[in-house]
Scaffold this motif. Structure first.
Motif, PDB file in Angstrom:
ATOM      1  N   PHE A  47      67.311  60.878 -47.626  1.00  0.00           N
ATOM      2  CA  PHE A  47      66.515  61.589 -46.633  1.00  0.00           C
ATOM      3  C   PHE A  47      67.346  61.768 -45.373  1.00  0.00           C
ATOM      4  O   PHE A  47      68.400  61.152 -45.199  1.00  0.00           O
ATOM      5  N   SER A  48      66.861  62.636 -44.479  1.00  0.00           N
ATOM      6  CA  SER A  48      67.532  62.897 -43.214  1.00  0.00           C
ATOM      7  C   SER A  48      66.554  62.710 -42.066  1.00  0.00           C
ATOM      8  O   SER A  48      65.369  63.047 -42.186  1.00  0.00           O
ATOM      9  N   LEU A  49      67.044  62.175 -40.952  1.00  0.00           N
ATOM     10  CA  LEU A  49      66.249  62.008 -39.742  1.00  0.00           C
ATOM     11  C   LEU A  49      66.923  62.751 -38.594  1.00  0.00           C
ATOM     12  O   LEU A  49      68.153  62.731 -38.489  1.00  0.00           O
ATOM     13  N   ASP A  50      66.130  63.391 -37.733  1.00  0.00           N
ATOM     14  CA  ASP A  50      66.734  64.056 -36.574  1.00  0.00           C
ATOM     15  C   ASP A  50      66.683  63.193 -35.320  1.00  0.00           C
ATOM     16  O   ASP A  50      67.142  63.608 -34.256  1.00  0.00           O
ATOM     17  N   THR A  51      66.105  61.981 -35.433  1.00  0.00           N
ATOM     18  CA  THR A  51      66.136  61.016 -34.343  1.00  0.00           C
ATOM     19  C   THR A  51      65.833  59.638 -34.929  1.00  0.00           C
ATOM     20  O   THR A  51      65.578  59.510 -36.121  1.00  0.00           O
ATOM     21  N   THR A  52      65.876  58.614 -34.112  1.00  0.00           N
ATOM     22  CA  THR A  52      65.656  57.249 -34.597  1.00  0.00           C
ATOM     23  C   THR A  52      64.222  57.065 -35.106  1.00  0.00           C
ATOM     24  O   THR A  52      63.269  57.487 -34.463  1.00  0.00           O
ATOM     25  N   CYS A  53      64.102  56.444 -36.283  1.00  0.00           N
ATOM     26  CA  CYS A  53      62.796  56.204 -36.905  1.00  0.00           C
ATOM     27  C   CYS A  53      62.720  54.780 -37.427  1.00  0.00           C
ATOM     28  O   CYS A  53      63.730  54.161 -37.727  1.00  0.00           O
ATOM     29  N   GLN A  54      61.520  54.297 -37.570  1.00  0.00           N
ATOM     30  CA  GLN A  54      61.267  53.035 -38.241  1.00  0.00           C
ATOM     31  C   GLN A  54      60.927  53.333 -39.700  1.00  0.00           C
ATOM     32  O   GLN A  54      60.103  54.210 -39.978  1.00  0.00           O
ATOM     33  N   ILE A  55      61.563  52.643 -40.639  1.00  0.00           N
ATOM     34  CA  ILE A  55      61.230  52.825 -42.043  1.00  0.00           C
ATOM     35  C   ILE A  55      60.856  51.481 -42.653  1.00  0.00           C
ATOM     36  O   ILE A  55      61.383  50.440 -42.278  1.00  0.00           O
ATOM     37  N   LEU A  56      59.906  51.526 -43.571  1.00  0.00           N
ATOM     38  CA  LEU A  56      59.499  50.356 -44.327  1.00  0.00           C
ATOM     39  C   LEU A  56      59.858  50.623 -45.787  1.00  0.00           C
ATOM     40  O   LEU A  56      59.420  51.613 -46.364  1.00  0.00           O
ATOM     41  N   VAL A  57      60.692  49.768 -46.369  1.00  0.00           N
ATOM     42  CA  VAL A  57      61.185  49.962 -47.732  1.00  0.00           C
ATOM     43  C   VAL A  57      60.631  48.864 -48.628  1.00  0.00           C
ATOM     44  O   VAL A  57      60.658  47.685 -48.267  1.00  0.00           O
TER      45      VAL A  57
END
Length: 211
Positions: A47-57
């Protein structure tokens, strides 16, 4: 304690009024290389992000006579390694949270055989990306930030990678127009709902966009 922390992060995302993207991949076939020290990629999410994100895996599955582990952008996720030297199948279940910068990202569920009897099956890999309405929010970091377990900050991402996909359909099977280009699904062009990026024979990736 970890389960409580996860619930707080999800609830925090709801308080900011944002959306979330759920990526999922599954493996039904039995993977049994039949040799020692064979390293296999069981599942992959891009996946791609255009800014900082929180992800839960979250990952899951079962294994025997092997080592299961997660890679985030080529680095082994701390505390994700699962050893099983027994002949009985053991779970691969694990969860982690990570503050992820903008750019291209890859999450891999890996399996390495300990001997010729090593086997892995029923693999599951899921990534929940928090997408608020704006990049602003509350960020409170602990005094010492442990790897892969920061406090919550959440933002938006432009697309999800679906290599090999030829169409995107919703839960009813309706083809979504103008959302797939060069193996990428544009999230901004999709309303809330469940979608499947597919090639001619199978689902490449499942996408859930939540209000």
């Amino acid at each position: 304690m970890r389960k409580v922390a996860l619930l707080l992060l999800v609830f925090g995302g709801l308080l900011f009024g944002g959306q979330s993207i759920l990526l999922e991949a599954y493996q039904d076939a039995v993977i049994a290389p039949g040799a020692e020290n064979i390293d296999t990629t069981i599942l992959k999410l891009e996946f791609s992000l255009d800014t900082t994100c929180q992800i839960l895996v979250a990952s899951g599955g079962a294994q025997k006579r092997g080592i299961g582990y997660l890679l985030l952008d080529g680095d082994t996720v701390r505390n994700s390694i699962r050893y099983n030297v027994d002949a009985n199948m053991m779970p691969l279940d694990q969860v982690f949270i990570h503050l992820t910068n903008e750019g291209e990202h890859t999450i891999l569920l890996k399996f390495r055989t300990l001997n010729e009897l090593g086997q892995c099956q029923y693999g599951r890999l899921q990534a929940l990306i928090f997408l608020p309405d704006s990049a602003s929010g509350v960020l409170e970091l602990p005094p010492v930030l442990p790897p892969f377990l920061p406090s919550a900050v959440i933002s938006r991402g432009p697309y999800v990678s679906a290599p090999g996909a030829s169409a995107v359909v919703d839960a009813s099977g309706r083809v979504m127009e103008n959302v797939l280009s060069e193996g990428r699904v544009s999230i901004s062009n999709l309303p809330a709902g469940t979608y499947f990026a597919k090639d001619e024979e199978r689902t490449v990736v499942k996408i859930v966009k939540v209000d």
